[in-house]
Design an enzyme around this catalytic site. Sequence first.
Site, PDB file in Angstrom:
ATOM      1  N   MET A 122       0.841  -1.199   0.000  1.00  6.83           N
ATOM      2  CA  MET A 122       0.000   0.000   0.000  1.00  6.83           C
ATOM      3  C   MET A 122       0.879   1.253   0.000  1.00  6.83           C
ATOM      4  O   MET A 122       0.402   2.353   0.299  1.00  6.83           O
ATOM      5  CB  MET A 122      -0.932  -0.006   1.208  1.00  6.83           C
ATOM      6  N   GLY A 123       2.160   1.084  -0.311  1.00  9.92           N
ATOM      7  CA  GLY A 123       3.047   2.242  -0.400  1.00  9.92           C
ATOM      8  C   GLY A 123       3.546   2.731   0.942  1.00  9.92           C
ATOM      9  O   GLY A 123       3.459   2.024   1.945  1.00  9.92           O
ATOM     10  N   GLY A 180      11.028  -2.837   5.645  1.00  9.27           N
ATOM     11  CA  GLY A 180      10.287  -4.106   5.633  1.00  9.27           C
ATOM     12  C   GLY A 180       9.855  -4.457   4.218  1.00  9.27           C
ATOM     13  O   GLY A 180      10.037  -5.585   3.750  1.00  9.27           O
ATOM     14  N   HIS A 181       9.310  -3.458   3.509  1.00  8.33           N
ATOM     15  CA  HIS A 181       8.931  -3.677   2.110  1.00  8.33           C
ATOM     16  C   HIS A 181      10.178  -3.990   1.264  1.00  8.33           C
ATOM     17  O   HIS A 181      10.152  -4.892   0.427  1.00  8.33           O
ATOM     18  CB  HIS A 181       8.260  -2.422   1.530  1.00  8.33           C
ATOM     19  N   LYS A 230       4.800 -10.170   9.234  1.00 10.32           N
ATOM     20  CA  LYS A 230       4.174  -9.142  10.080  1.00 10.32           C
ATOM     21  C   LYS A 230       2.647  -9.267  10.042  1.00 10.32           C
ATOM     22  O   LYS A 230       1.973  -9.098  11.051  1.00 10.32           O
ATOM     23  CB  LYS A 230       4.622  -7.762   9.568  1.00 10.32           C
ATOM     24  N   ARG A 286       2.366   2.765   9.414  1.00 10.62           N
ATOM     25  CA  ARG A 286       1.595   3.520  10.414  1.00 10.62           C
ATOM     26  C   ARG A 286       2.463   4.044  11.560  1.00 10.62           C
ATOM     27  O   ARG A 286       2.003   4.874  12.336  1.00 10.62           O
ATOM     28  CB  ARG A 286       0.458   2.657  10.973  1.00 10.62           C
ATOM     29  N   GLN A 331      -3.006 -12.571   7.539  1.00  7.02           N
ATOM     30  CA  GLN A 331      -3.226 -12.260   6.127  1.00  7.02           C
ATOM     31  C   GLN A 331      -2.537 -13.295   5.233  1.00  7.02           C
ATOM     32  O   GLN A 331      -3.109 -13.787   4.262  1.00  7.02           O
ATOM     33  CB  GLN A 331      -2.685 -10.853   5.836  1.00  7.02           C
ATOM     34  N   VAL A 387      10.891  -7.282   9.602  1.00  6.46           N
ATOM     35  CA  VAL A 387      12.015  -6.358   9.820  1.00  6.46           C
ATOM     36  C   VAL A 387      11.631  -5.427  10.966  1.00  6.46           C
ATOM     37  O   VAL A 387      10.517  -4.875  10.988  1.00  6.46           O
ATOM     38  CB  VAL A 387      12.331  -5.541   8.547  1.00  6.46           C
ATOM     39  N   LEU A 389       6.688   3.143   1.578  1.00  4.58           N
ATOM     40  CA  LEU A 389       7.587   1.998   1.703  1.00  4.58           C
ATOM     41  C   LEU A 389       8.682   2.229   2.734  1.00  4.58           C
ATOM     42  O   LEU A 389       9.177   3.344   2.911  1.00  4.58           O
ATOM     43  CB  LEU A 389       8.206   1.698   0.331  1.00  4.58           C
TER      44      LEU A 389
HETATM   45  P1  AMP Z   1       1.463  -2.938   3.471  1.00  4.31           P
HETATM   46  O1  AMP Z   1       2.030  -1.918   2.547  1.00  4.31           O
HETATM   47  O2  AMP Z   1       1.424  -2.523   4.905  1.00  4.31           O
HETATM   48  O3  AMP Z   1       0.156  -3.503   2.967  1.00  4.31           O
HETATM   49  O4  AMP Z   1       2.478  -4.160   3.432  1.00  4.31           O
HETATM   50  C1  AMP Z   1       2.866  -4.761   2.236  1.00  4.31           C
HETATM   51  C2  AMP Z   1       3.622  -6.031   2.543  1.00  4.31           C
HETATM   52  O5  AMP Z   1       4.765  -5.717   3.321  1.00  4.31           O
HETATM   53  C3  AMP Z   1       2.791  -7.036   3.366  1.00  4.31           C
HETATM   54  O6  AMP Z   1       3.028  -8.347   2.883  1.00  4.31           O
HETATM   55  C4  AMP Z   1       3.344  -6.853   4.752  1.00  4.31           C
HETATM   56  O7  AMP Z   1       3.223  -8.009   5.560  1.00  4.31           O
HETATM   57  C5  AMP Z   1       4.808  -6.548   4.458  1.00  4.31           C
HETATM   58  N1  AMP Z   1       5.434  -5.862   5.595  1.00  4.31           N
HETATM   59  C6  AMP Z   1       4.963  -4.760   6.246  1.00  4.31           C
HETATM   60  N2  AMP Z   1       5.768  -4.443   7.289  1.00  4.31           N
HETATM   61  C7  AMP Z   1       6.770  -5.357   7.289  1.00  4.31           C
HETATM   62  C8  AMP Z   1       7.918  -5.574   8.112  1.00  4.31           C
HETATM   63  N3  AMP Z   1       8.200  -4.795   9.156  1.00  4.31           N
HETATM   64  N4  AMP Z   1       8.734  -6.615   7.823  1.00  4.31           N
HETATM   65  C9  AMP Z   1       8.457  -7.435   6.760  1.00  4.31           C
HETATM   66  N5  AMP Z   1       7.392  -7.289   5.946  1.00  4.31           N
HETATM   67  C10 AMP Z   1       6.565  -6.264   6.205  1.00  4.31           C
END
Ligand code: AMP
Length: 277
Positions: A27-28, A33-34, A145, A183, A149, A172, A30
């Site tokens: 969802m951007g 972790g991404h 994380k 967030r 899901q 991460v 970034l």
């Molecule tokens: P989001 O943009 O929050 O929807 O996350 C996109 C992807 O990044 C999802 O598969 C999340 O599980 C992964 N993600 C988000 N935060 C982390 C993190 N801290 N470490 C590893 N993957 C992450």
Amino acid sequence: MHIFKDVKSYSKWRESIDTSVGFVPTMGCLHAGHSFLVQNSVKENENTVVSIFVNPTQFGPNEDFEKYPRTIDDDIRLLEETGCSAVFLPYNKMMYDNPKVFVDVDELDEMLCGEKRPGHFKGVLTVVAKLFNIIRPTRAYFGEKDYQQFVIINKMVKDLFFELEMRMIPIVREKDGLALSSRNRYLCEEHRKHAVILSEIIRFAQENCFEGMKITEAYKMIRNKFLENIPDFMKVDYVDIRNGNDFRFEDNITRDSRIFLAIYCGETRLIDNGKIL
Ligand code: AMP
């Protein structure tokens, strides 16, 4: 790096590719972790596609869809540095043009975040199914994380015969243990300091629980050590120990047990989880 904003131009590119495609839906906003998901995909595939789409159907009416952070220029810069081949940036009207068909799951969405955020996983599954059909990945990368899901999408892939491999990538964290999240930028200094409690609870459970231990005992320890003195601005949504395969309650800690947490820090809802043994 290619940037595609509609299905037609993406499809044209996709048809020219006969090697593997790794896909990272996001969802951007970034963060590292991404990037870690992208790095894993780049290692395992000739091409990597990242989508950035703040999916309206996975947000409840009182959630943060409108104010969800959007940092598209920074995101594109970061992706250029990670070796990503293409970015897919769809828009709402294209993804949801008078939609009548949705993807849903039974049981697995009745607990944890599914129970607390009704309709959330229906929105996630629907958008991920659309994206899988558009992107046509060889492998798809998701973070541990959002463990619930991952389990639910994995089930969709099996039940609907999507032809792709699912990869779950470890969480991460910041130096102090806080899981990186888009967030986290909502947190003021005081809230940020206390947000570390989520990862501390996981670590405490990992260090103090043992196979066969009564889960009610584990809750008692966690309550005494952490939850009784939690600051007023923090509200526990859930702290649950469940079977990690199907989220069942169990009486005792097993090799499959996982701890799941969702805690509000002010208005910001933070989640985390970890395997216990
Ligand atoms: P989001 O943009 O929050 O929807 O996350 C996109 C992807 O990044 C999802 O598969 C999340 O599980 C992964 N993600 C988000 N935060 C982390 C993190 N801290 N470490 C590893 N993957 C992450």
